[in-house]
Design a protein around this motif. Sequence first.
Motif, mmCIF file in Angstrom:
data_model
loop_
_atom_site.group_PDB
_atom_site.id
_atom_site.type_symbol
_atom_site.label_atom_id
_atom_site.label_comp_id
_atom_site.label_asym_id
_atom_site.label_seq_id
_atom_site.Cartn_x
_atom_site.Cartn_y
_atom_site.Cartn_z
ATOM 1 N N GLN A 222 0.980 -0.834 -0.380
ATOM 2 C CA GLN A 222 0.101 0.672 0.072
ATOM 3 C C GLN A 222 0.672 1.554 0.150
ATOM 4 O OE1 GLN A 222 -2.510 -0.934 3.372
ATOM 5 N NE2 GLN A 222 -3.853 -1.919 2.754
ATOM 6 N N TYR A 223 0.012 2.454 -0.851
ATOM 7 C CA TYR A 223 0.601 3.414 -0.081
ATOM 8 C C TYR A 223 0.071 5.090 0.113
ATOM 9 C CZ TYR A 223 -0.265 5.385 -5.248
ATOM 10 O OH TYR A 223 -1.094 5.714 -5.733
ATOM 11 N N LEU A 224 0.389 5.814 0.663
ATOM 12 C CA LEU A 224 -0.130 7.268 0.645
ATOM 13 C C LEU A 224 0.113 8.350 0.375
ATOM 14 C CD1 LEU A 224 1.222 8.600 3.674
ATOM 15 C CD2 LEU A 224 -0.846 6.615 4.787
ATOM 16 N N ILE A 225 0.229 8.791 0.137
ATOM 17 C CA ILE A 225 0.271 10.610 -0.776
ATOM 18 C C ILE A 225 -0.304 11.158 0.435
ATOM 19 C CG2 ILE A 225 0.655 12.567 -2.717
ATOM 20 C CD1 ILE A 225 -0.240 9.524 -4.460
ATOM 21 N N CYS A 226 1.378 12.307 0.669
ATOM 22 C CA CYS A 226 1.115 13.107 2.083
ATOM 23 C C CYS A 226 2.240 13.996 2.247
ATOM 24 C CB CYS A 226 0.972 12.666 3.643
ATOM 25 S SG CYS A 226 2.156 12.050 3.679
ATOM 26 N N ASP A 227 2.051 15.274 2.678
ATOM 27 C CA ASP A 227 2.995 16.294 2.943
ATOM 28 C C ASP A 227 4.235 15.919 3.936
ATOM 29 O OD1 ASP A 227 2.457 17.773 0.730
ATOM 30 O OD2 ASP A 227 1.433 18.643 2.083
ATOM 31 N N LYS A 228 5.121 16.593 3.519
ATOM 32 C CA LYS A 228 6.282 15.568 4.421
ATOM 33 C C LYS A 228 5.678 16.505 6.246
ATOM 34 C CE LYS A 228 10.824 16.329 6.028
ATOM 35 N NZ LYS A 228 12.791 17.037 5.548
ATOM 36 N N SER A 229 5.441 17.552 5.881
ATOM 37 C CA SER A 229 4.845 17.718 7.462
ATOM 38 C C SER A 229 3.155 16.850 7.660
ATOM 39 C CB SER A 229 4.037 18.897 7.509
ATOM 40 O OG SER A 229 3.351 19.564 6.556
ATOM 41 N N GLU A 230 3.038 16.338 7.134
ATOM 42 C CA GLU A 230 2.002 15.097 7.667
ATOM 43 C C GLU A 230 2.356 13.786 8.300
ATOM 44 O OE1 GLU A 230 -1.774 16.109 5.194
ATOM 45 O OE2 GLU A 230 -0.415 16.398 3.847
ATOM 46 N N LYS A 231 3.350 13.874 8.039
ATOM 47 C CA LYS A 231 3.823 12.153 7.904
ATOM 48 C C LYS A 231 3.464 11.762 9.449
ATOM 49 C CE LYS A 231 7.529 10.923 4.454
ATOM 50 N NZ LYS A 231 8.613 11.011 3.953
ATOM 51 N N ASN A 232 4.254 12.657 10.611
ATOM 52 C CA ASN A 232 3.472 11.971 11.443
ATOM 53 C C ASN A 232 2.401 12.017 11.681
ATOM 54 O OD1 ASN A 232 6.860 12.287 12.206
ATOM 55 N ND2 ASN A 232 7.040 14.035 13.639
ATOM 56 N N ALA A 233 1.133 12.103 11.207
ATOM 57 C CA ALA A 233 0.283 12.792 12.187
ATOM 58 C C ALA A 233 -0.329 11.456 11.337
ATOM 59 C CB ALA A 233 -1.001 13.926 11.605
ATOM 60 N N GLN A 258 16.221 8.940 14.837
ATOM 61 C CA GLN A 258 15.903 9.597 16.244
ATOM 62 C C GLN A 258 14.412 9.908 16.578
ATOM 63 O OE1 GLN A 258 18.557 8.321 18.480
ATOM 64 N NE2 GLN A 258 16.169 9.072 19.792
ATOM 65 N N LEU A 259 14.383 11.749 15.094
ATOM 66 C CA LEU A 259 13.059 12.041 15.446
ATOM 67 C C LEU A 259 11.517 11.303 15.670
ATOM 68 C CD1 LEU A 259 14.325 14.933 12.939
ATOM 69 C CD2 LEU A 259 14.088 15.120 15.270
ATOM 70 N N VAL A 260 11.614 10.589 14.924
ATOM 71 C CA VAL A 260 10.314 9.650 14.581
ATOM 72 C C VAL A 260 10.476 8.395 16.009
ATOM 73 C CG1 VAL A 260 9.328 7.400 13.374
ATOM 74 C CG2 VAL A 260 10.082 9.141 11.872
ATOM 75 N N HIS A 261 11.750 7.744 16.590
ATOM 76 C CA HIS A 261 11.228 7.379 17.467
ATOM 77 C C HIS A 261 11.299 8.727 18.989
ATOM 78 C CE1 HIS A 261 12.814 5.243 21.233
ATOM 79 N NE2 HIS A 261 13.611 6.049 21.681
ATOM 80 N N ASP A 262 11.032 9.881 19.066
ATOM 81 C CA ASP A 262 11.048 10.482 20.034
ATOM 82 C C ASP A 262 9.855 10.538 19.614
ATOM 83 O OD1 ASP A 262 13.770 9.965 20.350
ATOM 84 O OD2 ASP A 262 14.418 11.759 19.973
ATOM 85 N N PHE A 263 9.369 11.093 18.617
ATOM 86 C CA PHE A 263 7.738 11.632 18.330
ATOM 87 C C PHE A 263 6.850 10.058 18.734
ATOM 88 C CE2 PHE A 263 4.005 10.361 15.377
ATOM 89 C CZ PHE A 263 3.198 11.883 15.699
ATOM 90 N N LEU A 264 7.527 8.690 18.380
ATOM 91 C CA LEU A 264 6.289 7.512 19.165
ATOM 92 C C LEU A 264 6.358 7.595 19.844
ATOM 93 C CD1 LEU A 264 6.889 5.076 16.479
ATOM 94 C CD2 LEU A 264 5.030 6.631 16.168
ATOM 95 N N GLN A 265 7.499 8.138 20.915
ATOM 96 C CA GLN A 265 7.653 7.784 22.372
ATOM 97 C C GLN A 265 6.312 8.720 23.103
ATOM 98 O OE1 GLN A 265 11.382 7.574 24.554
ATOM 99 N NE2 GLN A 265 11.714 5.450 24.186
ATOM 100 N N LYS A 266 6.384 10.353 22.654
ATOM 101 C CA LYS A 266 5.583 11.120 23.072
ATOM 102 C C LYS A 266 4.505 10.824 23.474
ATOM 103 C CE LYS A 266 9.231 14.839 22.515
ATOM 104 N NZ LYS A 266 9.999 16.213 21.479
ATOM 105 N N ASN A 267 4.150 10.018 22.278
ATOM 106 C CA ASN A 267 2.549 9.668 21.878
ATOM 107 C C ASN A 267 2.442 8.581 22.640
ATOM 108 O OD1 ASN A 267 0.871 11.509 19.865
ATOM 109 N ND2 ASN A 267 3.542 11.704 19.431
ATOM 110 N N THR A 271 7.157 2.116 21.724
ATOM 111 C CA THR A 271 8.924 1.974 20.924
ATOM 112 C C THR A 271 10.711 1.858 20.833
ATOM 113 O OG1 THR A 271 9.431 3.089 18.346
ATOM 114 C CG2 THR A 271 9.504 4.064 20.324
ATOM 115 N N ASP A 272 11.512 1.375 19.634
ATOM 116 C CA ASP A 272 12.348 1.262 20.602
ATOM 117 C C ASP A 272 12.984 1.702 18.688
ATOM 118 O OD1 ASP A 272 14.627 1.478 21.327
ATOM 119 O OD2 ASP A 272 14.278 -0.293 22.800
ATOM 120 N N VAL A 299 11.631 0.947 15.477
ATOM 121 C CA VAL A 299 12.351 2.841 13.688
ATOM 122 C C VAL A 299 13.600 2.239 14.040
ATOM 123 C CG1 VAL A 299 12.142 4.999 13.204
ATOM 124 C CG2 VAL A 299 10.727 4.217 15.536
ATOM 125 N N SER A 300 13.791 2.322 12.175
ATOM 126 C CA SER A 300 15.640 1.863 11.740
ATOM 127 C C SER A 300 15.877 2.613 10.841
ATOM 128 C CB SER A 300 15.330 -0.217 11.876
ATOM 129 O OG SER A 300 16.771 -0.201 11.443
#
Length: 371
Positions: A222-233, A258-267, A271-272, A299-300
């Motif tokens: 599958q794939y989805l199209i999104c702006d870079k700013s939408e990726k985390n959401a 590291q950024l994605v890992h930190d975002f997921l932990q905050k939510n 995750t590791d 996250v890798s």
Amino acid sequence: MSQFQSLGVNESIVKALNEQNIHQPTEIQKIVIPQLLDEKSDIVAQAQTGTGKTIAFAVPILQRINTSDKRIQALILCPTRELCQQLGKHFFKLTKFTDKIFIETVYGGEAIGKQISRLKRPTQIVIATPGRLRELLELKAIDLSGIHQFVLDEADEILAMGFRKDVDKILSKTNDFRKIWLFSATMPNSLQSMIDEYMPKNAPKVRAQRNADVINPKIEHQYLICDKSEKNAMLKAFLSSMGAARGIVFVRTKGDAQLVHDFLQKNEFKTDVIHGDLNQSEREKALRAFVNKRAQILVSTDMAARGLDIDNLAYVVHYNLPDQPDFYTHRSGRTARAGKRGLSLAFVTPPDMKKFRFLKEKLVLDFVQIR
């Protein structure tokens, strides 16, 4: 007679394969196993992760071992510690019903003194990473002069990671009658140069075609199209929809990891993360947490795409598209293992569309757009 026996595989190894629910050889196994069992030749084999190439070279190695000779008879060189450990497990499983065969794995990140001590025991097969093996050679702690088979596994990755000088050093310590069995997903110019230098021009060259053995038909793409700013959401929404299912989120860079890992932990996702800036003990700790299910999401960067074999992964997410189509195959192959189904979801930004179209055409995959 089983299909593996018809290739020349002995009964004890066939029994071990059947116990792992492996009953039919893949394309690369059908091509390579008879050649390596019947011919004393070098070979160049182009095969992706997921084609069954480990069994393709492991079976002939095991059947060629003289169990009464306790010296090193075969060497398998691979690019990463994780793949080294995984190969060790595969070889061990295949020897369950054979006469005793002594196998050692050596790699960076573990005390070299412990490895030197183990190598003083009878050792017939060594599975190693290039850097650590070169250290052992410099310390005169290992003797490769009697090996008959020298396997370069994931040879393109070995060179891409800068190990050419190590490989040259290692080859210089082997004898003239050893045979090189080279396995690689791609054939870049740098690898062709090494092949030309160390292997005879008449060495057989085989290639496993890209088919169901390579692209697992049980993976839904599958794939989805999104702006870079939408990726985390979008990532948060997808992972929430997956409930307790486990999976891997692949990113391109150490910073993104590291950024994605930190975002997921905050939510509050369990995750590791693993990436190149972590030391070996930190990477091991993260992998153990994931394997032992203390972490639900890993996250890798692409360092984990090869050699990581974890059961019951429901999905992989390509937070960033990989730089090469082959990396997509490696990443996606972490899910839908052992006959189960899996999902591979790619995040595609508008600037990524050209790369994504090339990836689809190269891999000949049917992607379903979900947004």
